[in-house]
Enzyme design. Sequence first.
Site, short mmCIF file in Angstrom:
data_model
loop_
_atom_site.label_atom_id
_atom_site.label_comp_id
_atom_site.label_asym_id
_atom_site.label_seq_id
_atom_site.Cartn_x
_atom_site.Cartn_y
_atom_site.Cartn_z
N LYS A 150 -0.96 -2.06 2.37
CA LYS A 150 -1.01 -2.17 0.92
C LYS A 150 0.13 -1.43 0.24
O LYS A 150 -0.03 -0.89 -0.87
CB LYS A 150 -2.35 -1.64 0.39
CG LYS A 150 -3.58 -2.28 1.00
CD LYS A 150 -3.61 -3.79 0.77
CE LYS A 150 -4.86 -4.40 1.37
NZ LYS A 150 -4.89 -5.87 1.18
N THR A 198 5.05 -3.81 2.40
CA THR A 198 5.93 -4.06 3.55
C THR A 198 5.97 -5.54 3.91
O THR A 198 7.02 -6.07 4.30
CB THR A 198 5.46 -3.25 4.77
OG1 THR A 198 4.07 -3.49 4.99
CG2 THR A 198 5.68 -1.76 4.53
#
Length: 587
Positions: free
Chosen positions: A561, A564
């Site tokens: 979260k 990435t």
Amino acid sequence: MNEERSYPDFEDSSNAELALLLSSNMKELQSSLSIKPLICRPHRLWQRIKLCRHSRKISWRYLCIMLCFLVSFFTVYLTLYSSSSSHFIQSFMRKPPSISVFHCKNNAIFLPHDHSLPVGNASASGGKLRDEPKVLLFTETQHSKHGKAIAEILVANRIKYKTEVIGKSLPLLTDLSKGKYGAIIFENFERYLAMDQWNRELLDKYLIEYRVGIVGFFPQNGPYKTYDKGQYDKIRRILFGGGVQFWLHRLLLLDALSYLSYGRISVSLRRYILVDIDDIFVGPKGNRITPDDVQAMLDSQERLKKSVPGFQFNLGFSGKFFQKGSSLENEGDRLLLKYVDKFWWFGHMWGHTQPHKVETVDQLMMLMEKNKEFAVKHGIPTDSGYSVAPHHSGVYPVHEALYEAWKEVWKIRVTSSEEYPHLRPSRLRRGFIHRNIMILPRQTCGLYTHTNYFDKYPGGKVVLDSSINGGELFQTIVFNPISDQSESYAAVCLSVYAGSNAPFEQNQIEWINLVRMCVTSYQIGLHLPANPCLDKRHTEIWSPNKTCNQLPRFLVIGPQKTGTTALYTFLAMHPAITRQQSFTGNV
């Protein structure tokens, strides 16, 4: 009773009678008292011999008994040694090897013979071979030269085999009641004759039960071949004098394997032949095609058509070099286009550029379009669906841009390469399919740009003739079901010479009933994966933007979260960044 006894010495004759009387009285006394004379009787035999040999003489009865005992012992020993039913005794006692004396006086003409298994003539025990039986090759040593030469023939013809050094025991011949081997080869047949009886009986039993034959060589003898039909022991044998260095023995070995295995180990007699002459119009002045070369190609092609129906040379062209030679060579270019319909044609690159040096598809397509425009202008066919890259660049290792450009411009369906999986040895070259384009395993006849005259050929005319007459070129065509032969523009004269004397024109090839066909393409479905990083030659013809590094150059690492996945997705959109193919989620 064991004390020493001494008696007086009677010197006076008058007392002789008294001494005699005393002696007789003593004997009577001993007999009455059951006193036995002293004897030597040790309990063990070796003590008896040692202590008593000087105390008593050997009785003649004793000698007779010992002689009878020895005679009986040797009689039993010889009986057991000569008996064929006692395997236990024979496992310790080996018979001397048989003397191999063969006299071949059969002058009969051998007619074509059937290799199929006789119908209704199965073995008594119903022995069956596995679906794809192998060849069992017995060699004298692990590094035997003759054994390696036989193995190379088997590999070149895609025949599965197992090599076994002759020793005290045999390898496992069966697997789940099915025979593993369809034919047995002895590098030296003398070793088969010298096998101990236990192994010999096991091997012969297998040969009879599974209807398997033996191929044997006598390497020290001259070239000859003889055949044992197995009328006495039901084992068929084909014996060769000399090794496989004699070219005819190489062919007869394949026929022998097929015959002895009843066709279960055989090679197809059908041969597909395509002869490419690359780099037409390419070359510096003084080393290009002349009108005489064109006429020589036409004459050679007509001769080859008599042996190979529909034969035509396949010419690869690069239009950039058209009419760039001397006046005589330019006349040869124009004469070649005059007979354009007499040959097959395929497109090289416009300027003979190696494709792996061109990065983008658009650049490759531009070069191909120029060559195609040249072909249309001069009436050269463009619908063959076949092409060859200069120096086989980009075919393998694969350059994706080449395959994509080929499909767009030339509608390529078939190509060829000598690089898969490796250039050497040539007998291991294979074909594969990539992006629905079939890549044929290409062979060469040894004629290149720098070998356009006899004196330039390594070893001269003698070596070239040897290659044609049973050597490398002969075996390449005979052993390969697909012969995509390549020759160079500068070697046209020698190419004509080699082609006119090649196996697909020689009358001797009829001995093995080869079916010769000239084709434009052939379906190959075998795909053998290989790693281009393991071959230095492959890295030299690989695109420079590719690498053999196993680790990535850039990593995106972060907790969940934190964006990435989005960062990875955006980076992968850049044309200069390659994403991991197996990526499916978070990094």
